[in-house]
Scaffold this active site. Sequence first.
Site, PDB file in Angstrom:
ATOM      1  N   HIS A  64     -10.911   9.401   7.697  1.00  0.00           N
ATOM      2  CA  HIS A  64     -10.689   7.952   7.822  1.00  0.00           C
ATOM      3  C   HIS A  64     -10.095   7.539   9.164  1.00  0.00           C
ATOM      4  O   HIS A  64     -10.471   6.518   9.726  1.00  0.00           O
ATOM      5  CB  HIS A  64      -9.753   7.543   6.683  1.00  0.00           C
ATOM      6  CG  HIS A  64      -9.466   6.088   6.591  1.00  0.00           C
ATOM      7  ND1 HIS A  64     -10.444   5.142   6.358  1.00  0.00           N
ATOM      8  CD2 HIS A  64      -8.296   5.399   6.680  1.00  0.00           C
ATOM      9  CE1 HIS A  64      -9.896   3.941   6.309  1.00  0.00           C
ATOM     10  NE2 HIS A  64      -8.610   4.067   6.518  1.00  0.00           N
ATOM     11  N   ARG A  97      -0.281   8.468   9.451  1.00  0.00           N
ATOM     12  CA  ARG A  97      -0.179   7.011   9.650  1.00  0.00           C
ATOM     13  C   ARG A  97       0.152   6.296   8.352  1.00  0.00           C
ATOM     14  O   ARG A  97      -0.469   6.530   7.308  1.00  0.00           O
ATOM     15  CB  ARG A  97      -1.512   6.471  10.181  1.00  0.00           C
ATOM     16  CG  ARG A  97      -1.554   4.970  10.325  1.00  0.00           C
ATOM     17  CD  ARG A  97      -2.896   4.529  10.850  1.00  0.00           C
ATOM     18  NE  ARG A  97      -3.943   4.774   9.901  1.00  0.00           N
ATOM     19  CZ  ARG A  97      -4.549   3.829   9.183  1.00  0.00           C
ATOM     20  NH1 ARG A  97      -4.212   2.569   9.313  1.00  0.00           N
ATOM     21  NH2 ARG A  97      -5.498   4.146   8.344  1.00  0.00           N
ATOM     22  N   GLU A 101       0.859  -1.194   0.000  1.00  0.00           N
ATOM     23  CA  GLU A 101       0.000   0.000   0.000  1.00  0.00           C
ATOM     24  C   GLU A 101       0.891   1.238   0.000  1.00  0.00           C
ATOM     25  O   GLU A 101       2.110   1.134   0.079  1.00  0.00           O
ATOM     26  CB  GLU A 101      -0.924  -0.017   1.217  1.00  0.00           C
ATOM     27  CG  GLU A 101      -1.919  -1.175   1.170  1.00  0.00           C
ATOM     28  CD  GLU A 101      -2.821  -1.247   2.385  1.00  0.00           C
ATOM     29  OE1 GLU A 101      -3.192  -0.196   2.914  1.00  0.00           O
ATOM     30  OE2 GLU A 101      -3.132  -2.362   2.811  1.00  0.00           O
ATOM     31  N   ARG A 114      -0.616   8.748   2.080  1.00  0.00           N
ATOM     32  CA  ARG A 114      -1.995   9.254   1.978  1.00  0.00           C
ATOM     33  C   ARG A 114      -2.148  10.766   2.057  1.00  0.00           C
ATOM     34  O   ARG A 114      -3.008  11.335   1.404  1.00  0.00           O
ATOM     35  CB  ARG A 114      -2.817   8.661   3.116  1.00  0.00           C
ATOM     36  CG  ARG A 114      -3.232   7.303   2.769  1.00  0.00           C
ATOM     37  CD  ARG A 114      -4.113   6.747   3.819  1.00  0.00           C
ATOM     38  NE  ARG A 114      -4.145   5.328   3.525  1.00  0.00           N
ATOM     39  CZ  ARG A 114      -4.633   4.421   4.308  1.00  0.00           C
ATOM     40  NH1 ARG A 114      -5.139   4.769   5.458  1.00  0.00           N
ATOM     41  NH2 ARG A 114      -4.627   3.167   3.956  1.00  0.00           N
ATOM     42  N   HIS A 134      -8.713   9.352   3.834  1.00  0.00           N
ATOM     43  CA  HIS A 134      -8.348   8.297   2.888  1.00  0.00           C
ATOM     44  C   HIS A 134      -8.601   8.856   1.492  1.00  0.00           C
ATOM     45  O   HIS A 134      -9.672   9.398   1.226  1.00  0.00           O
ATOM     46  CB  HIS A 134      -9.181   7.038   3.129  1.00  0.00           C
ATOM     47  CG  HIS A 134      -8.596   5.833   2.464  1.00  0.00           C
ATOM     48  ND1 HIS A 134      -8.573   5.679   1.099  1.00  0.00           N
ATOM     49  CD2 HIS A 134      -8.005   4.727   2.977  1.00  0.00           C
ATOM     50  CE1 HIS A 134      -7.982   4.530   0.801  1.00  0.00           C
ATOM     51  NE2 HIS A 134      -7.622   3.931   1.927  1.00  0.00           N
TER      52      HIS A 134
HETATM   53  P1  FAD Z   1     -13.056  -0.168  16.749  1.00  0.00           P
HETATM   54  O1  FAD Z   1     -12.784  -1.390  15.983  1.00  0.00           O
HETATM   55  O2  FAD Z   1     -13.661   0.958  16.039  1.00  0.00           O
HETATM   56  O3  FAD Z   1     -13.993  -0.538  17.996  1.00  0.00           O
HETATM   57  C1  FAD Z   1     -14.501   0.487  18.814  1.00  0.00           C
HETATM   58  C2  FAD Z   1     -15.410  -0.130  19.850  1.00  0.00           C
HETATM   59  O4  FAD Z   1     -15.687   0.808  20.877  1.00  0.00           O
HETATM   60  C3  FAD Z   1     -16.778  -0.574  19.329  1.00  0.00           C
HETATM   61  O5  FAD Z   1     -17.082  -1.825  19.886  1.00  0.00           O
HETATM   62  C4  FAD Z   1     -17.743   0.470  19.887  1.00  0.00           C
HETATM   63  O6  FAD Z   1     -19.036  -0.006  20.115  1.00  0.00           O
HETATM   64  C5  FAD Z   1     -17.068   0.774  21.206  1.00  0.00           C
HETATM   65  N1  FAD Z   1     -17.436   2.060  21.768  1.00  0.00           N
HETATM   66  C6  FAD Z   1     -17.142   3.305  21.319  1.00  0.00           C
HETATM   67  N2  FAD Z   1     -17.666   4.234  22.139  1.00  0.00           N
HETATM   68  C7  FAD Z   1     -18.308   3.566  23.121  1.00  0.00           C
HETATM   69  C8  FAD Z   1     -19.070   3.961  24.253  1.00  0.00           C
HETATM   70  N3  FAD Z   1     -19.285   5.253  24.566  1.00  0.00           N
HETATM   71  N4  FAD Z   1     -19.587   3.000  25.040  1.00  0.00           N
HETATM   72  C9  FAD Z   1     -19.417   1.690  24.765  1.00  0.00           C
HETATM   73  N5  FAD Z   1     -18.716   1.251  23.696  1.00  0.00           N
HETATM   74  C10 FAD Z   1     -18.156   2.188  22.899  1.00  0.00           C
HETATM   75  N6  FAD Z   1      -6.422  -0.225   9.558  1.00  0.00           N
HETATM   76  C11 FAD Z   1      -5.481  -1.095   9.157  1.00  0.00           C
HETATM   77  O7  FAD Z   1      -4.483  -1.287   9.844  1.00  0.00           O
HETATM   78  N7  FAD Z   1      -5.663  -1.798   8.005  1.00  0.00           N
HETATM   79  C12 FAD Z   1      -6.745  -1.644   7.205  1.00  0.00           C
HETATM   80  O8  FAD Z   1      -6.869  -2.313   6.200  1.00  0.00           O
HETATM   81  C13 FAD Z   1      -7.728  -0.714   7.599  1.00  0.00           C
HETATM   82  N8  FAD Z   1      -8.817  -0.503   6.818  1.00  0.00           N
HETATM   83  C14 FAD Z   1      -9.807   0.317   7.277  1.00  0.00           C
HETATM   84  C15 FAD Z   1     -10.964   0.458   6.520  1.00  0.00           C
HETATM   85  C16 FAD Z   1     -12.009   1.218   6.993  1.00  0.00           C
HETATM   86  C17 FAD Z   1     -13.255   1.363   6.169  1.00  0.00           C
HETATM   87  C18 FAD Z   1     -11.884   1.873   8.241  1.00  0.00           C
HETATM   88  C19 FAD Z   1     -13.012   2.688   8.777  1.00  0.00           C
HETATM   89  C20 FAD Z   1     -10.726   1.771   8.980  1.00  0.00           C
HETATM   90  C21 FAD Z   1      -9.667   0.994   8.508  1.00  0.00           C
HETATM   91  N9  FAD Z   1      -8.492   0.856   9.227  1.00  0.00           N
HETATM   92  C22 FAD Z   1      -7.529  -0.030   8.812  1.00  0.00           C
HETATM   93  C23 FAD Z   1      -8.359   1.451  10.555  1.00  0.00           C
HETATM   94  C24 FAD Z   1      -8.674   0.372  11.595  1.00  0.00           C
HETATM   95  O9  FAD Z   1      -9.735  -0.414  11.130  1.00  0.00           O
HETATM   96  C25 FAD Z   1      -9.059   0.967  12.933  1.00  0.00           C
HETATM   97  O10 FAD Z   1      -8.148   1.948  13.309  1.00  0.00           O
HETATM   98  C26 FAD Z   1      -9.068  -0.126  14.005  1.00  0.00           C
HETATM   99  O11 FAD Z   1      -9.893  -1.187  13.578  1.00  0.00           O
HETATM  100  C27 FAD Z   1      -9.573   0.431  15.301  1.00  0.00           C
HETATM  101  O12 FAD Z   1      -9.807  -0.623  16.186  1.00  0.00           O
HETATM  102  P2  FAD Z   1     -10.295  -0.311  17.650  1.00  0.00           P
HETATM  103  O13 FAD Z   1     -10.403  -1.613  18.334  1.00  0.00           O
HETATM  104  O14 FAD Z   1      -9.442   0.736  18.229  1.00  0.00           O
HETATM  105  O15 FAD Z   1     -11.738   0.365  17.454  1.00  0.00           O
HETATM  106  C1  SIN Z   2      -7.106   0.517   2.997  1.00  0.00           C
HETATM  107  O1  SIN Z   2      -7.377  -0.661   2.821  1.00  0.00           O
HETATM  108  O2  SIN Z   2      -6.819   1.297   2.082  1.00  0.00           O
HETATM  109  C2  SIN Z   2      -7.143   1.041   4.377  1.00  0.00           C
HETATM  110  C3  SIN Z   2      -5.898   0.681   5.055  1.00  0.00           C
HETATM  111  C4  SIN Z   2      -5.730   1.504   6.286  1.00  0.00           C
HETATM  112  O3  SIN Z   2      -6.505   2.399   6.564  1.00  0.00           O
HETATM  113  O4  SIN Z   2      -4.745   1.239   6.992  1.00  0.00           O
END
Ligand code: FAD
Ligand code: SIN
Length: 520
Positions: free
Chosen positions: A349, A384, A113, A288, A241
């Site tokens: 993003h 990032r 990427e 990005r 993004h």
């Molecule tokens: P999340 O997975 O967002 O989980 C957050 C949790 O907190 C949820 O369960 C929610 O319900 C809970 N929560 C929030 N507020 C509250 C509250 N007040 N009370 C109770 N629960 C709450 N990163 C990569 O490294 N590779 C990728 O390919 C990639 N692709 C992506 C594609 C998309 C479309 C998106 C949106 C992001 C992508 N990212 C990628 C970024 C990555 O997915 C996220 O940064 C990562 O998954 C965050 O994980 P997390 O566990 O911190 O939060």
């Molecule tokens: C993507 O698949 O382009 C998202 C990857 C990322 O946000 O790290």
Amino acid sequence: MKREVDFLVIGSGIAGLSYALKVAEHGKVLVVSKTGVSETATWYAQGGIAAVMYNPDNYEKHIADTMKAGNYLNDENIVRITITESTERVKELIDWGTQFDMEASGRYSLAREGGHSEFRVLHHQDNTGAEIQRALVERVCNHPNIEVLENHFTLDIITQHHLGKIVRSSHNDIQCFGAYILDPNTGLIETVLAKTTLLATGGAGNVYQTTTNPTIATGDGIAMVYRAKGIVDNMEFIQFHPTSLYNPGQKPSFLITEALRGAGAVLKDSKEREFMQKYDSRGSLAPRDIVARAIDNEMKLSGSDHVYLDARSIREHEIMNHFPTIYAKCLSLGINITKEMIPVVPAAHYICGGVKTDEHGRTSIHNLYASGEVASTGLHGANRLASNSLLESIVFSHRAGLHAIENISRIDFNNEIPDWNAEGTVLNEEMILITQSRKELQSIMSNYVGIVRSDIRLKRAFDRLKIISEETEELYDRSVVSIDICELRNMIKVAHLIIKFASQRRESIGLHYSINYPAK
Ligand code: FAD
Ligand code: SIN
């Protein structure tokens, strides 16, 4: 209503669930998620997870790429920790049941990427996050020490402020005793006392009009810590993004993974001319911040509200095998990506900043850890590197887990904590007031605090937001507590922090670009 748990985990994405699996061998765990357990940014992740698995890749190259993408504002120690622990942590995800795509040779298939000098992104087709989430949920839900509380909203972490004691303004003596949690179905607010708490509440993309983030991403954890006088950091660096599918009205915006560019897709204007070489010698695979800004500029020059991604050079069987979700989504809108260009536009993003943590995932508040997108570990610096955030989550949830396990026996419950104070809150306010303020907030942030900023735009954003903030605080004080008003309050707080940090940074660097301070 009170309950006691050893480990409270707020959030059920990769950060929360991987931590829960670690600590569950050492006590009772409660995982809270504000909607269904799998409605997380993790589930939406497409491209994959960056890690060093084989030669010719090596740790130093991945470290160098991460630092370069971050414009060297990264914390090098944290970068080294994250990358050198990547192999072990990814193997653990695999042991927990995650399946990554493999080649016929038996090696993992690795994608590339933007900003990566090597092919090092493990993936499961173009729905890697859903596969990781599936494996983690399956394991967590079968663990006898873990309870998952879905559709429950955390209002605030509990600190000594809730004891009604006068708290000194120092950041060093604040302690976390658990959290207040709302069951929106009954309106009851439970006091959950915890020996240690992990914040894993994810990002804040919904402070902008157009975002790839699911609706849960309203920055709740960051706002909670800020209210509790904990330290928040790096908030000006919001990653847009470059390529979300141009499909006005769809929320969240559907992502077109950068891995498609890694496989050969290129950005073009409406006349099918490539434009990225004008901006960076790495072309469509530049980091990005550079690509999103270039697209923004091209759109301004042409007056168009999108550009195109041309994936027609990629062989059809590779599209079908590696990118079936994107193929199907575009086809459902009448676009056959093997024959037609894909209209794309940048979308908010990822938030690089958040709750400041150290190498053990500790925040400035005692007994409170943070991991995942809510945290500001120092890994990302000013921008990032793609696919580094899933990795960051597992590395720091692991480290926070080890630290919490080591210390848990020295921590007691605080039984002086009072229940939630709902005095004076009697009205169910009209929803229109809340939804309208939410829209105004998103419009302010998108128009004035987006990809390109200026002093005057930031000042205007600050002034406009102040009015919404005052109205909302007044509304909050007299309303029955609800998810909508709490999310609005949290988003305002996060937006305020983004503007504040952006105003203080008097230079253009990485994701913070201001026309008043030309880039070096
Ligand atoms: P999340 O997975 O967002 O989980 C957050 C949790 O907190 C949820 O369960 C929610 O319900 C809970 N929560 C929030 N507020 C509250 C509250 N007040 N009370 C109770 N629960 C709450 N990163 C990569 O490294 N590779 C990728 O390919 C990639 N692709 C992506 C594609 C998309 C479309 C998106 C949106 C992001 C992508 N990212 C990628 C970024 C990555 O997915 C996220 O940064 C990562 O998954 C965050 O994980 P997390 O566990 O911190 O939060
Ligand atoms: C993507 O698949 O382009 C998202 C990857 C990322 O946000 O790290």
